[in-house]
Write a protein that holds these residues in place. Structure first.
Motif, PDB file in Angstrom:
ATOM      1  N   ARG A   1       0.804  -1.214   0.000  1.00 34.81           N
ATOM      2  CA  ARG A   1       0.000   0.000   0.000  1.00 34.81           C
ATOM      3  C   ARG A   1       0.839   1.266   0.000  1.00 34.81           C
ATOM      4  O   ARG A   1       0.310   2.364  -0.128  1.00 34.81           O
ATOM      5  N   ARG A   2       2.130   1.119   0.210  1.00 37.10           N
ATOM      6  CA  ARG A   2       3.017   2.271   0.295  1.00 37.10           C
ATOM      7  C   ARG A   2       3.718   2.514  -1.035  1.00 37.10           C
ATOM      8  O   ARG A   2       4.231   1.577  -1.654  1.00 37.10           O
ATOM      9  N   ALA A   3       3.768   3.753  -1.453  1.00 41.78           N
ATOM     10  CA  ALA A   3       4.408   4.092  -2.717  1.00 41.78           C
ATOM     11  C   ALA A   3       5.871   3.686  -2.736  1.00 41.78           C
ATOM     12  O   ALA A   3       6.426   3.353  -3.798  1.00 41.78           O
ATOM     13  N   GLU A   4       6.496   3.660  -1.552  1.00 42.53           N
ATOM     14  CA  GLU A   4       7.921   3.318  -1.465  1.00 42.53           C
ATOM     15  C   GLU A   4       8.205   1.870  -1.867  1.00 42.53           C
ATOM     16  O   GLU A   4       9.341   1.500  -2.124  1.00 42.53           O
ATOM     17  N   ALA A   5       7.165   1.040  -1.924  1.00 41.05           N
ATOM     18  CA  ALA A   5       7.335  -0.369  -2.283  1.00 41.05           C
ATOM     19  C   ALA A   5       7.482  -0.571  -3.783  1.00 41.05           C
ATOM     20  O   ALA A   5       7.779  -1.668  -4.231  1.00 41.05           O
ATOM     21  N   TYR A   6       7.282   0.490  -4.553  1.00 36.70           N
ATOM     22  CA  TYR A   6       7.262   0.365  -6.011  1.00 36.70           C
ATOM     23  C   TYR A   6       8.470   1.051  -6.628  1.00 36.70           C
ATOM     24  O   TYR A   6       8.806   2.182  -6.286  1.00 36.70           O
ATOM     25  N   ASP A   7       9.080   0.368  -7.582  1.00 39.49           N
ATOM     26  CA  ASP A   7      10.292   0.871  -8.219  1.00 39.49           C
ATOM     27  C   ASP A   7      10.018   1.600  -9.534  1.00 39.49           C
ATOM     28  O   ASP A   7      10.817   2.438  -9.951  1.00 39.49           O
ATOM     29  N   TYR A   8       8.941   1.244 -10.182  1.00 40.49           N
ATOM     30  CA  TYR A   8       8.672   1.772 -11.517  1.00 40.49           C
ATOM     31  C   TYR A   8       7.278   2.395 -11.548  1.00 40.49           C
ATOM     32  O   TYR A   8       6.333   1.846 -10.974  1.00 40.49           O
ATOM     33  N   TRP A   9       7.170   3.510 -12.246  1.00 45.16           N
ATOM     34  CA  TRP A   9       5.916   4.255 -12.302  1.00 45.16           C
ATOM     35  C   TRP A   9       5.573   4.626 -13.734  1.00 45.16           C
ATOM     36  O   TRP A   9       6.464   4.966 -14.526  1.00 45.16           O
ATOM     37  N   GLY A  10       4.274   4.567 -14.038  1.00 49.21           N
ATOM     38  CA  GLY A  10       3.787   5.050 -15.319  1.00 49.21           C
ATOM     39  C   GLY A  10       3.580   6.550 -15.281  1.00 49.21           C
ATOM     40  O   GLY A  10       3.757   7.204 -14.245  1.00 49.21           O
ATOM     41  N   GLN A  11       3.149   7.100 -16.404  1.00 45.72           N
ATOM     42  CA  GLN A  11       3.054   8.544 -16.543  1.00 45.72           C
ATOM     43  C   GLN A  11       1.748   9.116 -16.023  1.00 45.72           C
ATOM     44  O   GLN A  11       1.629  10.311 -15.846  1.00 45.72           O
ATOM     45  N   GLY A  12       0.781   8.283 -15.729  1.00 45.72           N
ATOM     46  CA  GLY A  12      -0.486   8.758 -15.205  1.00 45.72           C
ATOM     47  C   GLY A  12      -1.533   8.966 -16.285  1.00 45.72           C
ATOM     48  O   GLY A  12      -1.215   9.334 -17.416  1.00 45.72           O
ATOM     49  N   THR A  13      -2.771   8.737 -15.910  1.00 45.14           N
ATOM     50  CA  THR A  13      -3.894   8.981 -16.806  1.00 45.14           C
ATOM     51  C   THR A  13      -4.987   9.681 -15.995  1.00 45.14           C
ATOM     52  O   THR A  13      -5.271   9.296 -14.857  1.00 45.14           O
ATOM     53  N   LEU A  14      -5.565  10.719 -16.562  1.00 44.80           N
ATOM     54  CA  LEU A  14      -6.512  11.563 -15.833  1.00 44.80           C
ATOM     55  C   LEU A  14      -7.921  10.996 -15.891  1.00 44.80           C
ATOM     56  O   LEU A  14      -8.438  10.703 -16.972  1.00 44.80           O
ATOM     57  N   VAL A  15      -8.515  10.875 -14.729  1.00 44.85           N
ATOM     58  CA  VAL A  15      -9.917  10.482 -14.605  1.00 44.85           C
ATOM     59  C   VAL A  15     -10.682  11.656 -14.002  1.00 44.85           C
ATOM     60  O   VAL A  15     -10.314  12.155 -12.937  1.00 44.85           O
ATOM     61  N   THR A  16     -11.726  12.085 -14.702  1.00 45.09           N
ATOM     62  CA  THR A  16     -12.549  13.191 -14.232  1.00 45.09           C
ATOM     63  C   THR A  16     -13.981  12.706 -14.129  1.00 45.09           C
ATOM     64  O   THR A  16     -14.546  12.226 -15.116  1.00 45.09           O
ATOM     65  N   VAL A  17     -14.552  12.830 -12.946  1.00 47.82           N
ATOM     66  CA  VAL A  17     -15.926  12.406 -12.716  1.00 47.82           C
ATOM     67  C   VAL A  17     -16.761  13.654 -12.462  1.00 47.82           C
ATOM     68  O   VAL A  17     -16.540  14.379 -11.495  1.00 47.82           O
ATOM     69  N   SER A  18     -17.706  13.896 -13.341  1.00 46.62           N
ATOM     70  CA  SER A  18     -18.534  15.086 -13.215  1.00 46.62           C
ATOM     71  C   SER A  18     -19.762  14.795 -12.367  1.00 46.62           C
ATOM     72  O   SER A  18     -20.315  13.692 -12.399  1.00 46.62           O
ATOM     73  N   SER A  19     -20.195  15.797 -11.616  1.00 49.09           N
ATOM     74  CA  SER A  19     -21.362  15.620 -10.738  1.00 49.09           C
ATOM     75  C   SER A  19     -22.647  15.981 -11.453  1.00 49.09           C
ATOM     76  O   SER A  19     -22.630  16.521 -12.553  1.00 49.09           O
TER      77      SER A  19
END
Length: 121
Positions: free
Chosen positions: A103-121
């Protein structure tokens, strides 16, 4: 190891999205633990879900339990995050990561660039 996340977009409250994260490079025969994290504007990055290398064990943040499902296809070196019953508070950039399952970010060595999720109300 390079990670490429995709599948983000704009969705209405109650809708669904499926994120994908494809791993490439020197993955070899080692199946990394994989995880999803997210970061909303002005907030710290937080754990969302993780799955063990074998795919046998999964872990979820309480805020998404019962709504999100993490899975993996080792033959395709890809993990998925099925997100249902989306809420505005799920709006964030979602990142996939590879490393030791946790559950901790420190446990991961490799990261992707991210993808944006937007939920409209």
């Amino acid at each position: 190891v390079q990670l490429q996340a995709s599948g983000g977009g704009l969705v209405q409250t109650g809708g669904s999205l499926r994120l994908s994260c494809a791993a490439s490079g020197r993955t070899g025969s080692r199946y990394y633990g994989m995880g999803w994290f997210r970061q909303a504007p002005g907030k710290e990055r937080e754990f969302v879900a993780a799955i063990a290398g074998s795919g046998g064990n999964t872990y979820y943040a309480d805020s998404v339990k019962g709504r999100f499902t993490i899975s993996r296809d080792n033959a395709k070196n890809t993990i998925y995050l099925q997100m249902n019953s989306l809420k505005p508070e799920d709006t964030a950039v979602y990142y996939c990561a590879a490393g030791i399952t946790g559950r901790r970010a420190e446990a991961y060595d490799y990261w992707g660039q991210g993808t944006l999720v937007t939920v409209s109300s």
